[in-house]
Design an enzyme around this catalytic site. Sequence first.
Site, PDB file in Angstrom:
ATOM      1  N   TYR A 109      23.136   7.955 -35.141  1.00 15.90           N
ATOM      2  CA  TYR A 109      22.008   8.457 -35.927  1.00 15.90           C
ATOM      3  C   TYR A 109      22.084   7.949 -37.361  1.00 15.90           C
ATOM      4  CZ  TYR A 109      18.822  11.835 -38.136  1.00 15.90           C
ATOM      5  OH  TYR A 109      17.797  12.420 -38.847  1.00 15.90           O
ATOM      6  N   LYS A 121      19.243   5.581 -39.295  1.00 19.45           N
ATOM      7  CA  LYS A 121      18.523   5.986 -40.498  1.00 19.45           C
ATOM      8  C   LYS A 121      18.780   5.022 -41.659  1.00 19.45           C
ATOM      9  CE  LYS A 121      16.140   9.353 -38.900  1.00 19.45           C
ATOM     10  NZ  LYS A 121      14.669   9.197 -38.819  1.00 19.45           N
TER      11      LYS A 121
END
Length: 241
Positions: free
Chosen positions: A139, A143
């Site tokens: 993740y 991002k």
Amino acid sequence: MSRILVTGSADGLGHAAADALLSAGHDVVVHARNRQRAAGLDTLVARGARLVVGDFTERDAVRRIAAELNDAKPLDAVIHNAGVWSGPAVMPVNIIAPYLLTALLRGPRRLVYLSSGSHFGGRPSLDGVDWRGRSEGSYADSKLFVTTLAAAVARLRPEVLSNAVDPGWVPTRMGGPGAPDDLELGHRTQEWLASSDEAQALTTGGYWYHREQLRPHRAVHDEAFQDRLLRTLAEETGTAL
């Protein structure tokens, strides 16, 4: 009045943003992963929102949505809100889908990409990244990549206002009920960047948190890293920005 696409708007921040933009008089396009999830958008559709449906883990679905939208009234802005926290879908949903939509959609002059404070823990390395979601994705890396994409678009498309937003850790289905940030503040910045004529909202290349511009991970504005990321995404998808 602007025509604004909000991806991942079946619930959480995306739903809140779409609801607020509709209430402000904008022409809103909402998006859900499948027909079951789209049921959560019935009230917004009844108020005039247009609905598109497609699973962002499937590149053909992203392409189909882009083609459908290109055949309709042009978009003024896109809020790239759709995202997942963990699992194999992380890279397909969090970076491949927004990249493809950015490359394929014609017309939007404002692009808002949902980032996260977690991007500071991302690695500015593209080696070994599983873009197709055959294994667990990072993740934090996803991002960092999408925040870098926002900065690259700002550099390469000076006529487009491209920004990244950290909405904070808010109590959504993804964030969990114990998340400490304000849910209301969590969606206001992206709405403002997508639609406001205030001077600050008409800037580009920023990383924002609650309408305050912050300094992102140092790799985000590294033009060599931006170019490597774009080359990799173009090769992976067969679609150049």
